[in-house]
Design a protein around this motif. Structure first.
Motif, PDB file in Angstrom:
ATOM      1  N   VAL A  39      10.052   5.024  -2.459  1.00  0.00           N
ATOM      2  CA  VAL A  39       9.951   3.724  -3.382  1.00  0.00           C
ATOM      3  C   VAL A  39      11.077   3.193  -3.161  1.00  0.00           C
ATOM      4  N   MET A  40      12.281   3.770  -3.427  1.00  0.00           N
ATOM      5  CA  MET A  40      13.704   2.973  -3.344  1.00  0.00           C
ATOM      6  C   MET A  40      14.093   2.575  -2.249  1.00  0.00           C
ATOM      7  N   GLN A  41      13.555   3.208  -1.206  1.00  0.00           N
ATOM      8  CA  GLN A  41      13.899   2.545   0.395  1.00  0.00           C
ATOM      9  C   GLN A  41      13.184   1.542   0.314  1.00  0.00           C
ATOM     10  N   LEU A  42      11.736   1.367  -0.046  1.00  0.00           N
ATOM     11  CA  LEU A  42      10.980   0.117   0.232  1.00  0.00           C
ATOM     12  C   LEU A  42      11.510  -1.123  -0.536  1.00  0.00           C
ATOM     13  N   VAL A  43      11.782  -0.834  -1.710  1.00  0.00           N
ATOM     14  CA  VAL A  43      12.141  -1.891  -2.439  1.00  0.00           C
ATOM     15  C   VAL A  43      13.633  -2.235  -2.242  1.00  0.00           C
ATOM     16  N   ASN A  44      14.616  -1.427  -1.809  1.00  0.00           N
ATOM     17  CA  ASN A  44      15.848  -1.697  -1.361  1.00  0.00           C
ATOM     18  C   ASN A  44      15.717  -2.608  -0.076  1.00  0.00           C
ATOM     19  N   LYS A  45      14.783  -2.574   0.899  1.00  0.00           N
ATOM     20  CA  LYS A  45      14.543  -3.152   1.904  1.00  0.00           C
ATOM     21  C   LYS A  45      14.030  -4.632   1.713  1.00  0.00           C
ATOM     22  N   ASP A  46      13.056  -4.615   0.717  1.00  0.00           N
ATOM     23  CA  ASP A  46      12.735  -5.913   0.277  1.00  0.00           C
ATOM     24  C   ASP A  46      12.346  -5.820  -1.189  1.00  0.00           C
ATOM     25  N   SER A  72       0.826  -1.133   0.191  1.00  0.00           N
ATOM     26  CA  SER A  72      -0.071  -0.049  -0.025  1.00  0.00           C
ATOM     27  C   SER A  72       1.000   1.260   0.129  1.00  0.00           C
ATOM     28  N   MET A  73       1.911   1.294   0.781  1.00  0.00           N
ATOM     29  CA  MET A  73       2.859   2.673   0.828  1.00  0.00           C
ATOM     30  C   MET A  73       3.525   2.554  -0.383  1.00  0.00           C
ATOM     31  N   LEU A  74       3.900   1.540  -1.143  1.00  0.00           N
ATOM     32  CA  LEU A  74       4.792   1.535  -2.446  1.00  0.00           C
ATOM     33  C   LEU A  74       3.628   2.314  -3.212  1.00  0.00           C
ATOM     34  N   ALA A  75       2.668   1.614  -3.431  1.00  0.00           N
ATOM     35  CA  ALA A  75       1.477   2.197  -4.456  1.00  0.00           C
ATOM     36  C   ALA A  75       1.359   3.483  -4.310  1.00  0.00           C
ATOM     37  N   SER A  76       1.110   4.250  -2.980  1.00  0.00           N
ATOM     38  CA  SER A  76       0.933   5.475  -2.768  1.00  0.00           C
ATOM     39  C   SER A  76       2.112   6.255  -2.980  1.00  0.00           C
ATOM     40  N   SER A  77       3.227   5.979  -2.797  1.00  0.00           N
ATOM     41  CA  SER A  77       4.696   6.687  -3.161  1.00  0.00           C
ATOM     42  C   SER A  77       4.834   6.770  -4.462  1.00  0.00           C
ATOM     43  N   ILE A  78       4.279   5.693  -5.314  1.00  0.00           N
ATOM     44  CA  ILE A  78       4.615   5.794  -6.646  1.00  0.00           C
ATOM     45  C   ILE A  78       3.714   6.910  -7.315  1.00  0.00           C
TER      46      ILE A  78
END
Length: 195
Positions: free
Chosen positions: A52-59, A38-44
């Motif tokens: 976005v990059m912090q989330l995908v870098n973590k997972d 949900s956070m990723l979708a709203s950030s995009i």
């Protein structure tokens, strides 16, 4: 000691192509994963590239998710992560996905488009030359597109009829990438806009 030029410029080395791609193991699970998606979708949707990059870098496994991207009107639109990043001008997002094993030529949105096709289709509404260049550099192949109609849009945007302003950058990149501009006789050839 310097490295050979091929080491620096090879898309295979830069983006991990040529080796078997393994999907990263998920870090977030359960409720935490739902919240991360949900956070990723709203950030995009809000063009917050750093978030976005912090989330995908973590997972990194999140780059293989289909996200509920908020729409201006109506319900959220289910969109694959790389395509959502492309549509919202976040090149770092789809580049990261490809570096983590996402196939740059994968069919997206119910097998109706590829990243290159989506970038070509957007040239009518925004300048996508950087995206087109990056995708071609990552090895995107126009022959994997489900339709060549997007090439018409690129040509029409580059050479608008009855205009003295031309922007052939994207067309030049496609010619350099050896895109076949031969069209079936049932279509009006896009070169007719030049005549």
């Amino acid at each position: 000691m310097s490295l050979p030029d091929a080491t620096i410029t090879s898309p295979d080395l830069l983006f991990g192509a040529g080796k078997p791609a393994e999907r990263p193991a998920p870090i977030f699970a359960g409720e935490q994963r739902i919240k991360a998606i949900s956070m990723l979708a709203s950030s995009i949707a809000e063009h917050r590239a750093l978030a976005v990059m912090q989330l995908v870098n973590k997972d990194p496994s999140l780059v293989f998710e289909t996200l509920p991207i908020p729409a201006r009107a109506g319900p959220p639109v289910q969109t694959e992560f790389p395509l959502a990043c492309l549509r919202h001008g976040l090149a770092a997002g789809y580049s990261f996905a490809v570096s983590r094993g996402f196939n740059v030529d994968e069919l997206l949105q119910d097998e109706t488009t590829t990243l290159l096709q989506a970038a070509l289709a957007q040239t009518a509404t925004r300048n996508c030359e950087a995206d087109i260049s990056l995708l071609l550099g990552m090895g995107a192949d126009y022959r994997n597109m489900t339709s060549l109609d997007a090439l018409y849009g690129v040509m029409a945007a580059a050479f608008p009829p009855k205009s003295d302003k031309h922007a052939p950058g994207a067309v030049a990149m496609l010619v350099d990438a050896k895109v076949d501009f031969a069209y079936p006789t049932s279509f009006m050839c896009p070169y007719s806009v030049l005549v």
